[in-house]
Motif scaffolding. Structure first.
Motif, short mmCIF file in Angstrom:
data_model
loop_
_atom_site.label_atom_id
_atom_site.label_comp_id
_atom_site.label_asym_id
_atom_site.label_seq_id
_atom_site.Cartn_x
_atom_site.Cartn_y
_atom_site.Cartn_z
N LYS A 14 5.15 -4.68 0.50
CA LYS A 14 6.27 -4.33 0.37
C LYS A 14 6.47 -5.61 -0.89
N GLN A 15 5.71 -6.78 -0.54
CA GLN A 15 6.23 -7.59 -1.44
C GLN A 15 5.23 -7.56 -2.77
N LYS A 16 3.49 -6.36 -2.38
CA LYS A 16 3.23 -6.57 -3.68
C LYS A 16 3.66 -5.40 -4.18
N GLU A 17 4.92 -5.03 -3.71
CA GLU A 17 6.48 -3.40 -4.51
C GLU A 17 5.45 -2.45 -4.62
N MET A 18 4.62 -2.53 -4.03
CA MET A 18 3.63 -0.91 -3.70
C MET A 18 4.07 0.28 -2.44
N THR A 19 4.20 1.23 -2.89
CA THR A 19 4.55 2.00 -2.24
C THR A 19 3.40 2.81 -1.46
N PHE A 20 3.51 3.15 -0.28
CA PHE A 20 2.57 3.88 0.89
C PHE A 20 3.44 4.73 1.87
#
Length: 562
Positions: A192-198
């Motif tokens: 979330k801090q890296k703004e990546m989806t999962f």
């Protein structure tokens, strides 16, 4: 700037950032806040659980001038230098490659000098169990009485290899495996801090595959991100970890339950075609069977282990399989897992195991007819004996004749104490020898292989001398196994030689016979003392002495013992 792995970028910089070790971090914070830190610490636990990170944070906190609530500020010059690894007063040593006496002597000599820029000089020795015996001895005195400005932090994954003399001079903290839920939450925060989806199932699969290690989890996550273009999917996570989907495992177990061999073999071929690791597939099956077994007794525990991914198929299978069937399946899978280590064709063993699993009733019922037949014969013989006894009582015969049919009973093997070997040990036995042996007994058993350690679990030393030791067993069966295992006895004697400097002869005795043996020795010793006293008395009243007294008088005769 070159790319850094996730576990390096997101290494904890405060005690609060360490996941899953709240008890340890709270204890260290309290000690720092109260200025009651020790001169030596020992951090133990599995890999990737935060030992080295905690050591670096502790080094920062000890030297931080702006300490608040036991946490370093991470902004002062000292904290930033320790984080960058450029502070000369914090020395990190890898004991795997610096395990000689000369390296430790160099540490001992340099520890005498005051730190250059920080209040304390901190030595962090990683994998300390790799040090040689001479290196441990060289470290011992310095570790016991270091200069006031020196702190030692030792870290190891194998604490049983660290001498007790080292452990007793440190404060020990045991780091536990991190729960899958904590690992999942930490990975979700990072993404979330890296703004990546999962996908949530993908992170759950990675958390389970990490087996309690945060560093392993972040390494797998790093690989999945590279593999899936910064989007974490379940498919890619399973591809990287080599795991199998819960749906496929459920379908396979359903085929086993219905004894549909063809379907089970087809599912196995799908796993092989997908390039899955066969060892990992068997491990997944064993875990799935374990979860089915546990779900029958503790559903909430399985829900926690599987991070809430229990579906309807799993719940139905937990009702379909009986506990004995699951025990049998786990045994078959475990045997196959061992065989995979020695073959280049794992698919053959998996196919054979699949066929066996699809025929559990035949396998389990193979021994049932023999047992039933024996029980039937015994019942018939008992009925015949009762009839004969009734006829004899009717005829007025008090003592019945011997029965012609006699059930066969297995003779129980009983182990007895070897008194001839025990008594010489008791002649020289001392409490100091027994206390010394008890102090190293746990460490001695830890040096044995697991099977031998389990065999000696029911034993304890009850008497000891410099030449021998008496060990009691609370089980005749285990005593017999131990007595016949000469290799284990040799290993115990060699271990004692390393731990206490002598190799006394080990003698086993049943626990229930030990009080009788000890009492017999005491009585024999008392009788021996009494006989010696009587002999001396008789010698003083010998005929020659009596004649001398009659000739010269009792006042002029003095009897002396040679």
């Amino acid at each position: 700037m070159a790319y850094q792995a996730l576990y390096r970028v997101w290494r904890p910089q405060r005690f609060a950032d360490i996941v899953g070790q709240e008890t340890i971090t709270q204890t260290l914070r309290n000690a720092l806040d109260a200025h009651q830190t020790s001169h030596a610490y020992l951090f133990t636990g599995p890999r990737g659980t935060g030992k080295t990170s905690a050591a670096k944070i502790l080094a920062k906190a000890i030297n931080c001038p702006n300490l608040k609530a036991g946490e370093p500020c991470n902004h002062c010059e000292s904290c930033r230098a320790i984080t960058a690894g450029t502070l000369n007063d914090v020395i990190e040593i890898d004991a795997a490659s610096n395990n000689g006496v000369d390296e430790i002597r160099d540490i001992r000599d340099k520890a005498k000098y005051a730190p250059t820029s920080a209040p304390y000089k901190v030595y962090i020795i990683d994998e300390v169990h790799m040090l040689s015996t001479g290196a441990f001895n060289a470290l011992l005195k310095t570790l016991e009485e270091p200069p006031s400005h020196v702190v030692f932090i030792l870290a190891t994954t194998e604490p049983h290899k660290v001498p007790l003399t080292i452990i007793s001079r440190t404060q020990r903290f045991d780091f536990q495996r991190i729960s899958a839920q904590a690992i999942y939450s930490r990975m979700a925060d990072i993404l979330k801090q890296k703004e990546m989806t999962f996908e949530e199932p993908a992170l759950k699969a990675i958390a389970k595959a990490a087996e309690g290690g945060m560093r392993d989890a972040l390494s797998i996550l790093d690989q999945v991100l590279s593999f899936s273009d910064n989007h974490v999917t379940l498919k890619n996570a399973l591809q990287v970890t080599g795991s199998t989907t819960q749906q496929l495992l459920g379908d396979y177990m359903q085929a086993v339950h219905t004894q549909t061999t063809t379907k089970a073999l087809k599912l196995l071929q799908q796993v092989l075609a997908a390039g899955k690791d066969m060892g990992r597939f068997i491990e997944d099956l064993i875990e799935y069977s374990r979860d089915l077994l546990l779900y029958q007794q503790a559903p909430q525990m399985v829900e926690q282990i599987e991070l809430g991914t229990v579906d309807g198929q799993f719940k139905q299978l937990s009702q379909d399989f009986t506990a004995p069937a699951l025990y049998w399946m786990i045994d078959i899978l475990s045997d196959s897992q061992k065989q995979l280590r020695f073959t280049n064709h794992p698919d053959i063993y998996l196919e054979v195991a699949t066929v066996k699993l699809c025929q559990p009733q035949k396998q389990q019922s193979a021994a049932v007819p023999n047992v039933t037949k024996q029980l039937t014969q015994l019942k018939e013989e008992i009925t015949q004996l009762k009839q004969q006894l009734s006829q004899l009582q009717t005829q007025g015969i008090k003592q019945p004749i011997k029965a012609t049919a006699k059930p066969k009973t297995r003779r129980k093997e009983t182990q007895h104490a070897n008194v001839a070997a025990i008594f010489p040990v008791l002649d020289q036995a001392t409490k100091a020898s027994l206390d010394q042996l008890k102090s190293v007994w746990t460490e001695l058993l830890q040096q044995l292989p697991p099977q031998q350690r389990a065999l000696m679990h029911a034993s304890k030393p009850v008497a000891a001398s410099p030449e021998g030791v008496v060990v009691s067993f609370d089980s005749d069966f285990l005593l017999g196994r131990a007595s016949s295992n000469q290799a284990m006895v040799d290993a115990l004697e060699n271990g004692l030689d390393r731990l206490i400097g002598t190799a006394p002869k080990i003698i086993f005795v049943p626990q229930e016979e030990w009080p009788q043996v000890r009492q017999s020795y005491i009585e024999q010793h008392r009788r021996g003392t009494q006989k010696t006293t009587e002999a001396k008395t008789k010698s003083k009243t010998a005929p020659v002495i009596s004649q001398a007294k009659s000739l010269f008088g009792s006042d002029y005769v003095e009897v002396k013992d040679d």
